[in-house]
Design a protein around this motif. Structure first.
Motif, PDB file in Angstrom:
ATOM      1  N   LEU A  86     112.862  61.473  91.138  1.00  0.00           N
ATOM      2  CA  LEU A  86     111.691  61.127  91.940  1.00  0.00           C
ATOM      3  C   LEU A  86     111.842  59.740  92.559  1.00  0.00           C
ATOM      4  O   LEU A  86     111.453  59.519  93.711  1.00  0.00           O
ATOM      5  N   GLY A  97     111.579  61.357  95.949  1.00  0.00           N
ATOM      6  CA  GLY A  97     110.679  62.495  95.889  1.00  0.00           C
ATOM      7  C   GLY A  97     109.271  62.183  95.431  1.00  0.00           C
ATOM      8  O   GLY A  97     108.409  63.065  95.428  1.00  0.00           O
ATOM      9  N   SER A 126     106.423  63.244  97.693  1.00  0.00           N
ATOM     10  CA  SER A 126     106.352  64.653  98.075  1.00  0.00           C
ATOM     11  C   SER A 126     105.560  65.440  97.046  1.00  0.00           C
ATOM     12  O   SER A 126     105.888  65.438  95.861  1.00  0.00           O
ATOM     13  N   ALA A 141     107.776  68.114  95.343  1.00  0.00           N
ATOM     14  CA  ALA A 141     108.696  67.544  94.354  1.00  0.00           C
ATOM     15  C   ALA A 141     107.941  67.164  93.094  1.00  0.00           C
ATOM     16  O   ALA A 141     108.421  67.388  91.973  1.00  0.00           O
ATOM     17  N   ILE A 195     114.259  69.749  91.156  1.00  0.00           N
ATOM     18  CA  ILE A 195     113.247  68.785  91.596  1.00  0.00           C
ATOM     19  C   ILE A 195     113.661  68.182  92.934  1.00  0.00           C
ATOM     20  O   ILE A 195     112.848  68.053  93.860  1.00  0.00           O
ATOM     21  N   ALA A 196     114.930  67.806  93.038  1.00  0.00           N
ATOM     22  CA  ALA A 196     115.423  67.188  94.270  1.00  0.00           C
ATOM     23  C   ALA A 196     115.304  68.138  95.459  1.00  0.00           C
ATOM     24  O   ALA A 196     115.011  67.714  96.582  1.00  0.00           O
ATOM     25  N   ALA A 208     113.104  70.538  95.851  1.00  0.00           N
ATOM     26  CA  ALA A 208     111.757  71.066  96.052  1.00  0.00           C
ATOM     27  C   ALA A 208     111.173  70.670  97.405  1.00  0.00           C
ATOM     28  O   ALA A 208     110.325  71.380  97.958  1.00  0.00           O
ATOM     29  N   ASP A 209     111.622  69.528  97.952  1.00  0.00           N
ATOM     30  CA  ASP A 209     111.081  69.078  99.237  1.00  0.00           C
ATOM     31  C   ASP A 209     112.137  69.080 100.336  1.00  0.00           C
ATOM     32  O   ASP A 209     111.984  68.411 101.351  1.00  0.00           O
ATOM     33  N   GLU A 244     119.485  61.142  96.221  1.00  0.00           N
ATOM     34  CA  GLU A 244     119.290  62.155  95.191  1.00  0.00           C
ATOM     35  C   GLU A 244     120.624  62.683  94.673  1.00  0.00           C
ATOM     36  O   GLU A 244     120.807  62.877  93.468  1.00  0.00           O
TER      37      GLU A 244
END
Length: 221
Positions: free
Chosen positions: A92, A96, A99, A102, A181-182, A184-185, A192
């Motif tokens: 994050l 992220g 977002s 994220a 997670i990286a 997700a957006d 990242e």
């Protein structure tokens, strides 16, 4: 028996460990021994020292002291939770935190690790605090493609002690959680990808394996 060797044990400490014999967390006694030659049950000549050993209080089996290098079940669970949390914050912090998608993915990962009360706002606030606090994770990135030294230290401190106790799939799973997670957006950003490479290295995954896993998650969509 007319003669033989007898060991007299002395307890010099105690604690809790993961007993390989019982297969669970148990109390142990740290013991040292002295061996003596006996005749007709009477100790006569000293034959040297034995130990120290860790003796399980439940099954009474004795183990070399390096058995204590294995964490207890409770300690292992705590290490794993902390590792997931650290990886999540690191990803994050790479970009992220602003977002919503994220953050939603991150909350799911952190909750599945055992932090049931985690919220998106809490994670966003924690990342903001960490990146602003020069005492923790200062200067996360010297540039868009560089994982800062402080962040790298945080990840290695959380992951390296855990890695020897994780099987291959477990180490891969930690990396894959961060990758999801990286992604997700949107596609990986350079920052990242750098963080995820650091995660993989701390988990003792080679560069080819890291690249393969990151590509597989991206392809899976």
């Amino acid at each position: 028996m007319l003669w033989g060797i007898r060991t007299t044990w002395t307890t010099v400490g105690d604690g809790e460990f993961f007993c390989p014999g019982c297969g669970g967390d148990r109390n142990y006694r740290r013991r040292t021994g002295k061996r003596r030659f006996t005749a007709l049950g009477v100790p006569l000549l000293p034959r040297g020292d034995v130990g120290p050993v860790a003796e399980c209080a439940a099954c009474r089996e004795r183990f070399a002291m390096d058995v204590l290098d294995h964490p207890t079940t409770a300690r292992f669970s705590a290490m794993l939770r902390d590792a997931v949390h650290t990886v999540t914050l690191a990803v994050l912090a790479a970009g992220g935190a602003g977002s919503r998608s994220a953050l939603e993915a991150a909350v799911g990962v952190v909750r599945s690790a055992g932090f049931q009360d985690c919220t998106e706002d809490q994670l966003a606030a924690l990342v903001e605090t960490l990146t602003a606090d020069t005492g923790r994770l200062p200067g996360l990135y010297d540039g868009p493609e560089c994982c800062g030294a402080a962040l790298s230290i945080e990840l290695h401190e959380a992951l390296e002690p855990l890695s020897p106790h994780l099987a291959g799939p477990g180490r891969e799973s930690l990396l894959l959680q961060g990758a999801r997670i990286a992604l997700a957006d949107g596609p990986y950003t350079p920052a990242e990808r750098e963080v995820l490479s650091t995660v993989g290295a701390a988990l003792r995954l080679d560069s080819d394996e890291i690249s393969r896993l990151l590509a597989a998650v991206r392809a899976a969509g």
